[in-house]
Scaffold this motif. Structure first.
Motif, PDB file in Angstrom:
ATOM      1  N   LEU A 177       0.801  -1.220   0.000  1.00 19.19           N
ATOM      2  CA  LEU A 177       0.000   0.000   0.000  1.00 19.19           C
ATOM      3  C   LEU A 177       0.835   1.271   0.000  1.00 19.19           C
ATOM      4  CD1 LEU A 177      -2.865  -1.127   2.420  1.00 19.19           C
ATOM      5  CD2 LEU A 177      -2.893  -1.049  -0.083  1.00 19.19           C
ATOM      6  N   ALA A 178       2.144   1.129   0.129  1.00 12.92           N
ATOM      7  CA  ALA A 178       3.016   2.305   0.136  1.00 12.92           C
ATOM      8  C   ALA A 178       2.865   3.134  -1.142  1.00 12.92           C
ATOM      9  CB  ALA A 178       4.476   1.862   0.305  1.00 12.92           C
ATOM     10  N   ARG A 179       2.640   2.481  -2.264  1.00 10.71           N
ATOM     11  CA  ARG A 179       2.524   3.222  -3.532  1.00 10.71           C
ATOM     12  C   ARG A 179       1.292   4.122  -3.555  1.00 10.71           C
ATOM     13  NH1 ARG A 179      -0.500   0.870  -7.854  1.00 10.71           N
ATOM     14  NH2 ARG A 179      -1.697  -0.973  -7.229  1.00 10.71           N
ATOM     15  N   HIS A 180       0.330   3.819  -2.664  1.00 12.67           N
ATOM     16  CA  HIS A 180      -0.855   4.661  -2.554  1.00 12.67           C
ATOM     17  C   HIS A 180      -0.701   5.723  -1.453  1.00 12.67           C
ATOM     18  CE1 HIS A 180      -3.088   2.082  -5.280  1.00 12.67           C
ATOM     19  NE2 HIS A 180      -2.819   1.023  -4.527  1.00 12.67           N
ATOM     20  N   GLY A 181       0.427   5.729  -0.768  1.00 14.56           N
ATOM     21  CA  GLY A 181       0.601   6.657   0.344  1.00 14.56           C
ATOM     22  C   GLY A 181      -0.179   6.243   1.578  1.00 14.56           C
ATOM     23  N   ILE A 182      -0.366   4.924   1.746  1.00 11.38           N
ATOM     24  CA  ILE A 182      -1.110   4.401   2.894  1.00 11.38           C
ATOM     25  C   ILE A 182      -0.156   3.615   3.777  1.00 11.38           C
ATOM     26  CG2 ILE A 182      -2.980   2.874   3.644  1.00 11.38           C
ATOM     27  CD1 ILE A 182      -4.299   3.407   0.884  1.00 11.38           C
ATOM     28  N   ARG A 183      -0.084   3.974   5.047  1.00 13.36           N
ATOM     29  CA  ARG A 183       0.737   3.247   6.015  1.00 13.36           C
ATOM     30  C   ARG A 183      -0.094   2.164   6.702  1.00 13.36           C
ATOM     31  NH1 ARG A 183       2.147   6.235  10.389  1.00 13.36           N
ATOM     32  NH2 ARG A 183       0.743   7.972   9.936  1.00 13.36           N
ATOM     33  N   VAL A 184       0.585   1.099   7.155  1.00 12.39           N
ATOM     34  CA  VAL A 184      -0.077   0.012   7.882  1.00 12.39           C
ATOM     35  C   VAL A 184       0.749  -0.329   9.113  1.00 12.39           C
ATOM     36  CG1 VAL A 184      -0.975  -2.338   7.806  1.00 12.39           C
ATOM     37  CG2 VAL A 184      -1.010  -0.935   5.733  1.00 12.39           C
ATOM     38  N   MET A 185       0.112  -0.295  10.259  1.00 16.25           N
ATOM     39  CA  MET A 185       0.763  -0.629  11.528  1.00 16.25           C
ATOM     40  C   MET A 185      -0.139  -1.569  12.325  1.00 16.25           C
ATOM     41  SD  MET A 185       3.756   0.885  12.135  1.00 16.25           S
ATOM     42  CE  MET A 185       3.859   0.988  13.927  1.00 16.25           C
ATOM     43  N   SER A 186       0.450  -2.258  13.299  1.00 15.44           N
ATOM     44  CA  SER A 186      -0.331  -3.058  14.238  1.00 15.44           C
ATOM     45  C   SER A 186       0.124  -2.769  15.660  1.00 15.44           C
ATOM     46  CB  SER A 186      -0.181  -4.560  13.960  1.00 15.44           C
ATOM     47  OG  SER A 186      -0.810  -4.916  12.748  1.00 15.44           O
ATOM     48  N   ILE A 187      -0.806  -2.863  16.576  1.00 19.43           N
ATOM     49  CA  ILE A 187      -0.515  -2.751  18.009  1.00 19.43           C
ATOM     50  C   ILE A 187      -0.800  -4.111  18.629  1.00 19.43           C
ATOM     51  CG2 ILE A 187      -1.108  -1.623  20.190  1.00 19.43           C
ATOM     52  CD1 ILE A 187      -2.066   0.793  18.557  1.00 19.43           C
ATOM     53  N   ALA A 188       0.141  -4.590  19.443  1.00 19.86           N
ATOM     54  CA  ALA A 188      -0.032  -5.865  20.144  1.00 19.86           C
ATOM     55  C   ALA A 188      -0.195  -5.568  21.632  1.00 19.86           C
ATOM     56  CB  ALA A 188       1.164  -6.780  19.911  1.00 19.86           C
ATOM     57  N   PRO A 189      -1.440  -5.367  22.097  1.00 19.47           N
ATOM     58  CA  PRO A 189      -1.647  -5.055  23.509  1.00 19.47           C
ATOM     59  C   PRO A 189      -1.419  -6.274  24.385  1.00 19.47           C
ATOM     60  CG  PRO A 189      -3.750  -5.221  22.376  1.00 19.47           C
ATOM     61  CD  PRO A 189      -2.694  -5.355  21.333  1.00 19.47           C
ATOM     62  N   GLY A 190      -1.025  -5.991  25.621  1.00 16.14           N
ATOM     63  CA  GLY A 190      -0.892  -7.038  26.623  1.00 16.14           C
ATOM     64  C   GLY A 190      -2.206  -7.216  27.364  1.00 16.14           C
ATOM     65  N   LEU A 191      -2.140  -7.144  28.671  1.00 17.78           N
ATOM     66  CA  LEU A 191      -3.308  -7.386  29.522  1.00 17.78           C
ATOM     67  C   LEU A 191      -4.005  -6.058  29.808  1.00 17.78           C
ATOM     68  CD1 LEU A 191      -1.470  -9.841  31.918  1.00 17.78           C
ATOM     69  CD2 LEU A 191      -2.950 -10.434  29.982  1.00 17.78           C
ATOM     70  N   PRO A 213       5.733  -6.518  34.831  1.00 16.01           N
ATOM     71  CA  PRO A 213       6.852  -5.882  35.539  1.00 16.01           C
ATOM     72  C   PRO A 213       6.566  -4.448  35.965  1.00 16.01           C
ATOM     73  CG  PRO A 213       7.697  -7.213  33.748  1.00 16.01           C
ATOM     74  CD  PRO A 213       6.199  -7.223  33.618  1.00 16.01           C
ATOM     75  N   PHE A 214       6.123  -3.604  35.045  1.00 15.64           N
ATOM     76  CA  PHE A 214       5.751  -2.236  35.402  1.00 15.64           C
ATOM     77  C   PHE A 214       5.024  -1.606  34.227  1.00 15.64           C
ATOM     78  CE2 PHE A 214       6.099   2.299  35.888  1.00 15.64           C
ATOM     79  CZ  PHE A 214       5.789   2.465  37.221  1.00 15.64           C
ATOM     80  N   PRO A 215       3.921  -0.925  34.496  1.00 11.68           N
ATOM     81  CA  PRO A 215       3.253  -0.771  35.786  1.00 11.68           C
ATOM     82  C   PRO A 215       2.472  -2.036  36.158  1.00 11.68           C
ATOM     83  CG  PRO A 215       1.993   0.344  34.095  1.00 11.68           C
ATOM     84  CD  PRO A 215       3.226  -0.161  33.416  1.00 11.68           C
TER      85      PRO A 215
END
Length: 253
Positions: A177-191, A213-215
């Protein structure tokens, strides 16, 4: 991309990470379209934010195509997509009563992976037809993986597989999708303190939080939303999965 004035679609927005992300983006000036299988819940979230809610089945091609078309007609073309819709199912591959349910496994994959891709394909197409902003960017897509993608626990085969696939989808999608100027990301949440965990007994929640460990607490859904906002605004963030977990690493069980 600055979010003020931009149209943002958030799935799973009736509660949890999706509702919090919708609140954060709306506070930053985005015009928010909330998607959820629970249409009343999507409407309730949107009503508080001055946005519009839509009852959508992310696993259904026609449902998503129709809903995105309605967003374009109601609010304008989307520039931001945050996919938070997801389900969890716990079951051992070989249990006391025999093999795991294939239907249950398929349903988790269908919602968490197919639903994510379904949203991506339709919204990316809409984004590709917009005029780019000054930097050449047309949009940002943020998907939700999980730390279970990396340390799936016993009984999490379906969930871990679905979230591992979301993680693996991130880089090839960003490259394409970079050629369209579209970024792609993912978030991997914990608990995180979402309905998925909040329904557990307090002692179980406390035990889970103690392993971080923290917080030493469950994550706040708004912390996910704030990271999503930062990803929107930081154009160098592309093709990566970010862990948001307080350094916790899941035990085998």
């Amino acid at each position: 991309m600055q979010v003020s004035g931009k149209v943002a679609i958030v799935t799973g927005a009736a509660s949890g990470l999706g509702a919090a992300t919708a609140r954060v983006l709306a506070a930053a000036g985005a015009k928010v379209a909330t998607f959820d299988l629970n249409g009343d819940g999507a409407d309730a979230t949107a009503e508080k934010l001055g946005g519009k809610g839509y009852g959508v089945d992310v696993t259904n091609a026609q449902s998503v195509e129709d809903a995105v078309a309605r967003v374009i007609a109601d609010l304008g073309a989307p520039r931001i997509l945050v996919s938070c819709a997801g389900i969890v199912h716990g079951e051992r591959i070989v249990g006391r009563d025999g093999p795991a349910s294939l239907d249950a496994f398929s349903r988790v994959i269908n919602v968490n992976l197919i639903g994510t891709f379904n949203m991506m394909r339709v919204v990316a197409d809409a984004m590709s037809k917009t005029e780019p902003v000054e930097s050449g960017e047309r949009g940002i897509i943020i998907n939700t993986a999980s730390i279970a993608a990396f340390e799936g626990q016993i009984g999490q085969a379906a969930y871990a597989a679905s979230k591992g696939a979301v993680h693996s989808l991130t880089l090839p999608a960003a490259r394409e999708l970079a050629r369209h100027g579209i970024r792609v990301m993912s978030i991997a949440p914990g608990l995180f303190g979402t309905p998925m965990l909040s329904n557990l007994p307090d002692e179980v929640q406390d035990s889970l939080a103690a392993n971080t460990p923290f917080p030493k607490r469950l994550g706040w859904p708004e912390e996910y939303g704030r990271l999503a906002l930062h990803i929107c605004e930081n154009e160098m963030m592309n093709g990566e999965t970010i862990r948001l977990d307080g350094a916790v690493r899941l035990e085998p069980k």
